[in-house]
Design a protein around this motif. Sequence first.
Motif, PDB file in Angstrom:
ATOM      1  N   ARG A 163     -63.434 -50.801  88.445  1.00  0.00           N
ATOM      2  CA  ARG A 163     -63.505 -51.646  87.254  1.00  0.00           C
ATOM      3  C   ARG A 163     -63.148 -50.846  86.004  1.00  0.00           C
ATOM      4  NH1 ARG A 163     -66.924 -56.379  87.448  1.00  0.00           N
ATOM      5  NH2 ARG A 163     -67.525 -56.827  89.612  1.00  0.00           N
ATOM      6  N   GLN A 164     -62.617 -51.554  85.024  1.00  0.00           N
ATOM      7  CA  GLN A 164     -62.327 -50.917  83.738  1.00  0.00           C
ATOM      8  C   GLN A 164     -63.639 -50.455  83.122  1.00  0.00           C
ATOM      9  OE1 GLN A 164     -59.450 -50.270  82.141  1.00  0.00           O
ATOM     10  NE2 GLN A 164     -60.564 -49.332  80.445  1.00  0.00           N
ATOM     11  N   PRO A 165     -63.823 -49.150  82.914  1.00  0.00           N
ATOM     12  CA  PRO A 165     -65.091 -48.666  82.367  1.00  0.00           C
ATOM     13  C   PRO A 165     -65.293 -49.143  80.935  1.00  0.00           C
ATOM     14  CG  PRO A 165     -63.494 -46.895  82.446  1.00  0.00           C
ATOM     15  CD  PRO A 165     -62.876 -48.057  83.163  1.00  0.00           C
ATOM     16  N   THR A 166     -66.543 -49.291  80.569  1.00  0.00           N
ATOM     17  CA  THR A 166     -66.857 -49.726  79.214  1.00  0.00           C
ATOM     18  C   THR A 166     -66.616 -48.620  78.204  1.00  0.00           C
ATOM     19  OG1 THR A 166     -69.159 -49.155  79.654  1.00  0.00           O
ATOM     20  CG2 THR A 166     -68.543 -51.462  79.910  1.00  0.00           C
ATOM     21  N   ILE A 167     -66.590 -47.380  78.667  1.00  0.00           N
ATOM     22  CA  ILE A 167     -66.323 -46.239  77.799  1.00  0.00           C
ATOM     23  C   ILE A 167     -65.428 -45.262  78.552  1.00  0.00           C
ATOM     24  CG2 ILE A 167     -68.521 -46.443  76.579  1.00  0.00           C
ATOM     25  CD1 ILE A 167     -69.589 -44.198  78.300  1.00  0.00           C
ATOM     26  N   PRO A 168     -64.737 -44.358  77.830  1.00  0.00           N
ATOM     27  CA  PRO A 168     -63.921 -43.356  78.520  1.00  0.00           C
ATOM     28  C   PRO A 168     -64.808 -42.486  79.412  1.00  0.00           C
ATOM     29  CG  PRO A 168     -63.416 -43.444  76.182  1.00  0.00           C
ATOM     30  CD  PRO A 168     -64.647 -44.263  76.371  1.00  0.00           C
ATOM     31  N   LEU A 169     -64.419 -42.320  80.672  1.00  0.00           N
ATOM     32  CA  LEU A 169     -65.248 -41.604  81.633  1.00  0.00           C
ATOM     33  C   LEU A 169     -64.459 -40.553  82.386  1.00  0.00           C
ATOM     34  CD1 LEU A 169     -67.259 -44.490  83.340  1.00  0.00           C
ATOM     35  CD2 LEU A 169     -68.181 -42.753  81.828  1.00  0.00           C
ATOM     36  N   ARG A 170     -65.189 -39.550  82.831  1.00  0.00           N
ATOM     37  CA  ARG A 170     -64.669 -38.668  83.863  1.00  0.00           C
ATOM     38  C   ARG A 170     -65.585 -38.851  85.074  1.00  0.00           C
ATOM     39  NH1 ARG A 170     -67.734 -35.157  80.599  1.00  0.00           N
ATOM     40  NH2 ARG A 170     -69.402 -34.127  81.760  1.00  0.00           N
ATOM     41  N   THR A 171     -65.100 -38.575  86.243  1.00  0.00           N
ATOM     42  CA  THR A 171     -65.913 -38.739  87.437  1.00  0.00           C
ATOM     43  C   THR A 171     -65.939 -37.445  88.226  1.00  0.00           C
ATOM     44  OG1 THR A 171     -65.338 -41.081  87.595  1.00  0.00           O
ATOM     45  CG2 THR A 171     -66.226 -40.050  89.559  1.00  0.00           C
ATOM     46  N   ASP A 172     -67.133 -36.873  88.335  1.00  0.00           N
ATOM     47  CA  ASP A 172     -67.347 -35.697  89.165  1.00  0.00           C
ATOM     48  C   ASP A 172     -67.608 -36.201  90.580  1.00  0.00           C
ATOM     49  OD1 ASP A 172     -68.266 -33.494  90.539  1.00  0.00           O
ATOM     50  OD2 ASP A 172     -69.476 -32.726  88.885  1.00  0.00           O
ATOM     51  N   SER A 173     -66.551 -36.298  91.370  1.00  0.00           N
ATOM     52  CA  SER A 173     -66.655 -36.913  92.690  1.00  0.00           C
ATOM     53  C   SER A 173     -67.663 -36.208  93.582  1.00  0.00           C
ATOM     54  CB  SER A 173     -65.282 -36.942  93.372  1.00  0.00           C
ATOM     55  OG  SER A 173     -64.365 -37.688  92.609  1.00  0.00           O
ATOM     56  N   GLU A 174     -67.701 -34.880  93.506  1.00  0.00           N
ATOM     57  CA  GLU A 174     -68.608 -34.126  94.363  1.00  0.00           C
ATOM     58  C   GLU A 174     -70.064 -34.438  94.011  1.00  0.00           C
ATOM     59  OE1 GLU A 174     -70.331 -32.020  97.175  1.00  0.00           O
ATOM     60  OE2 GLU A 174     -68.164 -32.439  97.053  1.00  0.00           O
ATOM     61  N   ARG A 175     -70.376 -34.469  92.714  1.00  0.00           N
ATOM     62  CA  ARG A 175     -71.760 -34.769  92.335  1.00  0.00           C
ATOM     63  C   ARG A 175     -72.103 -36.214  92.643  1.00  0.00           C
ATOM     64  NH1 ARG A 175     -75.616 -36.370  88.769  1.00  0.00           N
ATOM     65  NH2 ARG A 175     -77.417 -34.977  88.771  1.00  0.00           N
ATOM     66  N   LEU A 176     -71.146 -37.119  92.446  1.00  0.00           N
ATOM     67  CA  LEU A 176     -71.403 -38.517  92.761  1.00  0.00           C
ATOM     68  C   LEU A 176     -71.727 -38.676  94.245  1.00  0.00           C
ATOM     69  CD1 LEU A 176     -71.579 -41.411  91.774  1.00  0.00           C
ATOM     70  CD2 LEU A 176     -69.114 -41.634  92.135  1.00  0.00           C
ATOM     71  N   ARG A 177     -71.036 -37.924  95.090  1.00  0.00           N
ATOM     72  CA  ARG A 177     -71.343 -37.980  96.524  1.00  0.00           C
ATOM     73  C   ARG A 177     -72.760 -37.477  96.787  1.00  0.00           C
ATOM     74  NH1 ARG A 177     -65.742 -36.683  97.292  1.00  0.00           N
ATOM     75  NH2 ARG A 177     -66.186 -34.439  97.144  1.00  0.00           N
ATOM     76  N   ARG A 178     -73.172 -36.434  96.066  1.00  0.00           N
ATOM     77  CA  ARG A 178     -74.546 -35.937  96.231  1.00  0.00           C
ATOM     78  C   ARG A 178     -75.559 -36.960  95.760  1.00  0.00           C
ATOM     79  NH1 ARG A 178     -72.516 -31.210  93.795  1.00  0.00           N
ATOM     80  NH2 ARG A 178     -73.879 -31.509  91.984  1.00  0.00           N
ATOM     81  N   VAL A 179     -75.244 -37.635  94.659  1.00  0.00           N
ATOM     82  CA  VAL A 179     -76.131 -38.681  94.143  1.00  0.00           C
ATOM     83  C   VAL A 179     -76.296 -39.797  95.171  1.00  0.00           C
ATOM     84  CG1 VAL A 179     -76.306 -40.543  92.449  1.00  0.00           C
ATOM     85  CG2 VAL A 179     -75.742 -38.224  91.695  1.00  0.00           C
ATOM     86  N   VAL A 180     -75.175 -40.263  95.714  1.00  0.00           N
ATOM     87  CA  VAL A 180     -75.218 -41.349  96.699  1.00  0.00           C
ATOM     88  C   VAL A 180     -76.009 -40.918  97.926  1.00  0.00           C
ATOM     89  CG1 VAL A 180     -73.837 -42.738  98.283  1.00  0.00           C
ATOM     90  CG2 VAL A 180     -73.079 -42.418  95.921  1.00  0.00           C
ATOM     91  N   ALA A 181     -75.735 -39.717  98.442  1.00  0.00           N
ATOM     92  CA  ALA A 181     -76.417 -39.238  99.641  1.00  0.00           C
ATOM     93  C   ALA A 181     -77.919 -39.104  99.403  1.00  0.00           C
ATOM     94  CB  ALA A 181     -75.833 -37.894 100.078  1.00  0.00           C
ATOM     95  N   SER A 182     -78.300 -38.572  98.239  1.00  0.00           N
ATOM     96  CA  SER A 182     -79.718 -38.379  97.937  1.00  0.00           C
ATOM     97  C   SER A 182     -80.439 -39.722  97.796  1.00  0.00           C
ATOM     98  CB  SER A 182     -79.874 -37.568  96.654  1.00  0.00           C
ATOM     99  OG  SER A 182     -81.235 -37.432  96.297  1.00  0.00           O
ATOM    100  N   CYS A 183     -79.827 -40.639  97.069  1.00  0.00           N
ATOM    101  CA  CYS A 183     -80.471 -41.942  96.855  1.00  0.00           C
ATOM    102  C   CYS A 183     -80.605 -42.708  98.164  1.00  0.00           C
ATOM    103  CB  CYS A 183     -79.687 -42.755  95.837  1.00  0.00           C
ATOM    104  SG  CYS A 183     -79.760 -42.082  94.159  1.00  0.00           S
ATOM    105  N   ARG A 184     -79.612 -42.612  99.022  1.00  0.00           N
ATOM    106  CA  ARG A 184     -79.701 -43.300 100.313  1.00  0.00           C
ATOM    107  C   ARG A 184     -80.752 -42.652 101.211  1.00  0.00           C
ATOM    108  NH1 ARG A 184     -73.437 -44.923 101.957  1.00  0.00           N
ATOM    109  NH2 ARG A 184     -73.103 -46.289 100.154  1.00  0.00           N
ATOM    110  N   ALA A 185     -80.878 -41.339 101.133  1.00  0.00           N
ATOM    111  CA  ALA A 185     -81.863 -40.647 101.956  1.00  0.00           C
ATOM    112  C   ALA A 185     -83.286 -40.994 101.533  1.00  0.00           C
ATOM    113  CB  ALA A 185     -81.645 -39.136 101.868  1.00  0.00           C
ATOM    114  N   HIS A 186     -83.490 -41.134 100.223  1.00  0.00           N
ATOM    115  CA  HIS A 186     -84.841 -41.391  99.719  1.00  0.00           C
ATOM    116  C   HIS A 186     -85.139 -42.867  99.506  1.00  0.00           C
ATOM    117  CE1 HIS A 186     -84.156 -37.107  98.500  1.00  0.00           C
ATOM    118  NE2 HIS A 186     -85.384 -37.006  98.945  1.00  0.00           N
TER     119      HIS A 186
END
Length: 312
Positions: A163-186
């Motif tokens: 989706r078109q972001p509401t603000i200019p963004l960068r995406t740290d793909s590696e950290r986002l993967r850690r976030v997803v993995a951690s949230c799913r685990a817990h």
Amino acid sequence: MLPSVQPGRASPPTHRVVQLLDFLAGRPTERFGISDLARRVGLSKPTCLGIVTSLTEAGYLVRDPADKTYRLGPSLITLGHRAQESMRVSPAARERLRQLSARYGATAALSGVVDDRITLLDLVAPAGVRPGVEVGQSYPFAPPVGLMFVLWDDEAERDWLRRQPTIPLRTDSERLRRVVASCRAHGYLVERQTPGGRRLYALMAGMPTDLPDELRALLGELVSDVGERVYLREENPGRGRHDIAVISAPVYDHYRRQVMVTSMHIGKPLTDSEISERARAVVAAADAVTEQLGGVKPTGWPPLSGGRAAAT
């Protein structure tokens, strides 16, 4: 996520009714005469009189015979309850929010994505506390807002990131993967409280997704990375207290799809053990709402709080 409706051709007369009701809803303790109401809403006096007469006959407005002013009426209470029921917000779900709020002296909420906007469906705050948000308040469902609604669904996450972001963004793909993995685990998401984050949500409330360039640039100074506000315990082992904004957990339907989020708004520093304790309580509340809906957690997710394993 809750289903959205496809927009059709607009109806100017209906828009005028909605405009008038929205105006009064924003001033629930005030009353207005026809002339004042017509002027404030930008309608002709005859048009305004016709609308309020019909709404009063239906019970959506109440007319004071002494000073001939109008205010919101009792039929809107029933309408609001029916709307909550249509969004699958039951009295039992509200009771879970009440218990969560009473246990920790915090605001507990239930939200969902409605017509591409994150909408607050129900909220319980401690006595004497003004939470700063209201039921029905909405935010654009686009990065960086809305991560809690896509963490537990790969396809939804990909769609959201496109989706078109509401603000200019960068995406740290590696950290986002850690976030997803951690949230799913817990089974839950913890977001840190930052001055920029508070300003972001204050500015975003009720705004459209297509923000002016100047405002997008300002917001870009506040939050610049998807998931940067997420607190991961493994990144902060034993470091005293942490400023926490909100803890959230997903609610599922019988198709194992996430349809809502249960959240507890913290707004103060917590230790790791305090974060874990509150997170377990939020997950328990979300699990209870899932069961009330006849829902099931996806295979492989943490078991429901009552000890019953997730269905396969």
